[in-house]
Design a protein around this motif. Sequence first.
Motif, PDB file in Angstrom:
ATOM      1  N   VAL A 163      -4.154 -10.649 -10.435  1.00  0.00           N
ATOM      2  CA  VAL A 163      -4.238 -11.757 -11.391  1.00  0.00           C
ATOM      3  C   VAL A 163      -5.589 -12.467 -11.348  1.00  0.00           C
ATOM      4  O   VAL A 163      -5.838 -13.384 -12.138  1.00  0.00           O
ATOM      5  N   ARG A 164      -6.486 -12.051 -10.456  1.00  0.00           N
ATOM      6  CA  ARG A 164      -7.785 -12.717 -10.347  1.00  0.00           C
ATOM      7  C   ARG A 164      -8.672 -12.378 -11.546  1.00  0.00           C
ATOM      8  O   ARG A 164      -8.537 -11.306 -12.146  1.00  0.00           O
ATOM      9  N   PRO A 165      -9.595 -13.274 -11.878  1.00  0.00           N
ATOM     10  CA  PRO A 165     -10.524 -12.971 -12.973  1.00  0.00           C
ATOM     11  C   PRO A 165     -11.486 -11.850 -12.588  1.00  0.00           C
ATOM     12  O   PRO A 165     -11.637 -11.510 -11.408  1.00  0.00           O
ATOM     13  N   ALA A 166     -12.143 -11.304 -13.596  1.00  0.00           N
ATOM     14  CA  ALA A 166     -12.997 -10.131 -13.397  1.00  0.00           C
ATOM     15  C   ALA A 166     -14.106 -10.379 -12.381  1.00  0.00           C
ATOM     16  O   ALA A 166     -14.459  -9.473 -11.612  1.00  0.00           O
ATOM     17  N   ASP A 167     -14.658 -11.602 -12.344  1.00  0.00           N
ATOM     18  CA  ASP A 167     -15.771 -11.847 -11.419  1.00  0.00           C
ATOM     19  C   ASP A 167     -15.321 -11.749  -9.965  1.00  0.00           C
ATOM     20  O   ASP A 167     -16.065 -11.265  -9.105  1.00  0.00           O
ATOM     21  N   GLU A 168     -14.093 -12.171  -9.681  1.00  0.00           N
ATOM     22  CA  GLU A 168     -13.584 -12.040  -8.309  1.00  0.00           C
ATOM     23  C   GLU A 168     -13.253 -10.586  -7.987  1.00  0.00           C
ATOM     24  O   GLU A 168     -13.511 -10.112  -6.875  1.00  0.00           O
ATOM     25  N   ARG A 169     -12.690  -9.881  -8.951  1.00  0.00           N
ATOM     26  CA  ARG A 169     -12.363  -8.470  -8.709  1.00  0.00           C
ATOM     27  C   ARG A 169     -13.624  -7.644  -8.491  1.00  0.00           C
ATOM     28  O   ARG A 169     -13.592  -6.634  -7.783  1.00  0.00           O
ATOM     29  N   ALA A 170     -14.745  -8.083  -9.086  1.00  0.00           N
ATOM     30  CA  ALA A 170     -16.007  -7.359  -8.906  1.00  0.00           C
ATOM     31  C   ALA A 170     -16.503  -7.474  -7.468  1.00  0.00           C
ATOM     32  O   ALA A 170     -17.193  -6.581  -6.964  1.00  0.00           O
ATOM     33  N   ILE A 171     -16.120  -8.556  -6.797  1.00  0.00           N
ATOM     34  CA  ILE A 171     -16.517  -8.749  -5.397  1.00  0.00           C
ATOM     35  C   ILE A 171     -15.656  -7.893  -4.476  1.00  0.00           C
ATOM     36  O   ILE A 171     -16.153  -7.237  -3.557  1.00  0.00           O
ATOM     37  N   ALA A 172     -14.348  -7.906  -4.736  1.00  0.00           N
ATOM     38  CA  ALA A 172     -13.416  -7.198  -3.851  1.00  0.00           C
ATOM     39  C   ALA A 172     -12.199  -6.764  -4.647  1.00  0.00           C
ATOM     40  O   ALA A 172     -11.592  -7.576  -5.348  1.00  0.00           O
ATOM     41  N   ALA A 173     -11.847  -5.487  -4.529  1.00  0.00           N
ATOM     42  CA  ALA A 173     -10.662  -4.966  -5.211  1.00  0.00           C
ATOM     43  C   ALA A 173     -10.063  -3.849  -4.375  1.00  0.00           C
ATOM     44  O   ALA A 173     -10.751  -3.215  -3.573  1.00  0.00           O
ATOM     45  N   ILE A 174      -8.770  -3.615  -4.553  1.00  0.00           N
ATOM     46  CA  ILE A 174      -8.129  -2.531  -3.811  1.00  0.00           C
ATOM     47  C   ILE A 174      -8.611  -1.189  -4.359  1.00  0.00           C
ATOM     48  O   ILE A 174      -8.963  -1.078  -5.540  1.00  0.00           O
ATOM     49  N   ASN A 175      -8.617  -0.192  -3.498  1.00  0.00           N
ATOM     50  CA  ASN A 175      -9.089   1.139  -3.877  1.00  0.00           C
ATOM     51  C   ASN A 175      -7.902   1.974  -4.365  1.00  0.00           C
ATOM     52  O   ASN A 175      -7.512   2.971  -3.756  1.00  0.00           O
ATOM     53  N   ALA A 176      -7.310   1.507  -5.466  1.00  0.00           N
ATOM     54  CA  ALA A 176      -6.136   2.172  -6.043  1.00  0.00           C
ATOM     55  C   ALA A 176      -5.959   1.621  -7.454  1.00  0.00           C
ATOM     56  O   ALA A 176      -6.494   0.555  -7.781  1.00  0.00           O
ATOM     57  N   PRO A 177      -5.219   2.316  -8.303  1.00  0.00           N
ATOM     58  CA  PRO A 177      -5.012   1.817  -9.668  1.00  0.00           C
ATOM     59  C   PRO A 177      -4.246   0.491  -9.655  1.00  0.00           C
ATOM     60  O   PRO A 177      -3.317   0.308  -8.867  1.00  0.00           O
ATOM     61  N   PHE A 178      -4.666  -0.423 -10.518  1.00  0.00           N
ATOM     62  CA  PHE A 178      -3.942  -1.689 -10.641  1.00  0.00           C
ATOM     63  C   PHE A 178      -4.115  -2.228 -12.054  1.00  0.00           C
ATOM     64  O   PHE A 178      -5.035  -1.842 -12.777  1.00  0.00           O
ATOM     65  N   ASP A 215       0.836  -1.203   0.000  1.00  0.00           N
ATOM     66  CA  ASP A 215       0.000   0.000   0.000  1.00  0.00           C
ATOM     67  C   ASP A 215       0.872   1.256   0.000  1.00  0.00           C
ATOM     68  O   ASP A 215       0.633   2.198  -0.766  1.00  0.00           O
ATOM     69  N   ASP A 216       1.912   1.256   0.839  1.00  0.00           N
ATOM     70  CA  ASP A 216       2.815   2.414   0.909  1.00  0.00           C
ATOM     71  C   ASP A 216       3.505   2.652  -0.438  1.00  0.00           C
ATOM     72  O   ASP A 216       3.582   3.790  -0.925  1.00  0.00           O
ATOM     73  N   GLN A 217       4.018   1.571  -1.030  1.00  0.00           N
ATOM     74  CA  GLN A 217       4.749   1.712  -2.289  1.00  0.00           C
ATOM     75  C   GLN A 217       3.817   2.089  -3.439  1.00  0.00           C
ATOM     76  O   GLN A 217       4.196   2.833  -4.346  1.00  0.00           O
ATOM     77  N   LEU A 218       2.587   1.583  -3.368  1.00  0.00           N
ATOM     78  CA  LEU A 218       1.604   1.928  -4.398  1.00  0.00           C
ATOM     79  C   LEU A 218       1.270   3.418  -4.329  1.00  0.00           C
ATOM     80  O   LEU A 218       1.210   4.110  -5.354  1.00  0.00           O
ATOM     81  N   ARG A 219       1.086   3.923  -3.113  1.00  0.00           N
ATOM     82  CA  ARG A 219       0.790   5.354  -2.935  1.00  0.00           C
ATOM     83  C   ARG A 219       1.962   6.222  -3.383  1.00  0.00           C
ATOM     84  O   ARG A 219       1.772   7.331  -3.888  1.00  0.00           O
ATOM     85  N   ALA A 220       3.172   5.695  -3.195  1.00  0.00           N
ATOM     86  CA  ALA A 220       4.370   6.446  -3.586  1.00  0.00           C
ATOM     87  C   ALA A 220       4.643   6.351  -5.086  1.00  0.00           C
ATOM     88  O   ALA A 220       5.523   7.043  -5.609  1.00  0.00           O
ATOM     89  N   GLY A 221       3.898   5.476  -5.752  1.00  0.00           N
ATOM     90  CA  GLY A 221       4.088   5.315  -7.188  1.00  0.00           C
ATOM     91  C   GLY A 221       5.316   4.513  -7.562  1.00  0.00           C
ATOM     92  O   GLY A 221       5.788   4.581  -8.700  1.00  0.00           O
ATOM     93  N   SER A 222       5.833   3.721  -6.609  1.00  0.00           N
ATOM     94  CA  SER A 222       7.077   2.992  -6.874  1.00  0.00           C
ATOM     95  C   SER A 222       6.852   1.550  -7.323  1.00  0.00           C
ATOM     96  O   SER A 222       7.808   0.860  -7.670  1.00  0.00           O
ATOM     97  N   ILE A 223       5.599   1.076  -7.294  1.00  0.00           N
ATOM     98  CA  ILE A 223       5.308  -0.268  -7.811  1.00  0.00           C
ATOM     99  C   ILE A 223       4.040  -0.225  -8.657  1.00  0.00           C
ATOM    100  O   ILE A 223       3.212   0.677  -8.523  1.00  0.00           O
ATOM    101  N   THR A 224       3.930  -1.224  -9.516  1.00  0.00           N
ATOM    102  CA  THR A 224       2.704  -1.470 -10.271  1.00  0.00           C
ATOM    103  C   THR A 224       2.092  -2.750  -9.722  1.00  0.00           C
ATOM    104  O   THR A 224       2.747  -3.798  -9.712  1.00  0.00           O
ATOM    105  N   VAL A 225       0.865  -2.655  -9.223  1.00  0.00           N
ATOM    106  CA  VAL A 225       0.175  -3.840  -8.710  1.00  0.00           C
ATOM    107  C   VAL A 225      -0.575  -4.512  -9.857  1.00  0.00           C
ATOM    108  O   VAL A 225      -1.253  -3.846 -10.649  1.00  0.00           O
ATOM    109  N   VAL A 226      -0.424  -5.833  -9.941  1.00  0.00           N
ATOM    110  CA  VAL A 226      -1.123  -6.618 -10.956  1.00  0.00           C
ATOM    111  C   VAL A 226      -2.037  -7.606 -10.232  1.00  0.00           C
ATOM    112  O   VAL A 226      -1.561  -8.501  -9.534  1.00  0.00           O
TER     113      VAL A 226
END
Length: 205
Positions: free
Chosen positions: A124-139, A111-122
């Motif tokens: 890998v779950r399919p769309a149906d799982e991401r629709a249930i729960a996803a992080i509140n940040a770009p990925f 979370d810290d590195q994502l906010r700092a823009g130092s990593i790209t989060v990927v």
Amino acid sequence: GLAAPDRTPPRITVTPAAVEMLRGALADSPGASLQLGIDARFQPNFQLAPHDDNAIAAESNGLRVQFDLASARRAEGITIDWVDDIRGKGLAIDNPNAPKAVQELSVRDADDQLRAGSITVVDVRPADERAIAAINAPFETFDGDNRARLEALPKDTALAFLCHHGGRSAQAAEQFRALGFTKVSNITGGIDAWSNEVDNGVPKY
């Protein structure tokens, strides 16, 4: 015409302990030489092969090691040692050219590195799982041709892989490491841990 391939022998270091063990193996096979193959995933393979005066060969501590052309390039700077520790006995190769191992990354650090823009989060779950729960940040995802686009990124891009509990993301991280990416992390515990430790608003499933 094509330029001749570079047949410069790699610089290698074979420790005295490894030399002793390898000489013992060679003593049982007259006329053989030690051949070291290093595949595209940087996995080493030692074998006894017929002595070849035309092979690319390097020496260290009086021990001669033969290489094929591709392995010679991947072997530059390696150290070959003999270890006898908790892992057991055997040859250990330290190869500075090999991609670094996948790192485990806590959800808080991710979370810290994502906010700092130092990593790209990927994710890998399919769309149906991401629709249930996803992080509140770009990925990023593997949807459509996204995976091919990610694989084409510069190999020093910092990538952190996420799934439900950390299993599928670990597999994806290893696959990208094998492609030569050098800054690869697996987010430990996945979106489930993210919900517990970073954002309680992320649903659990």
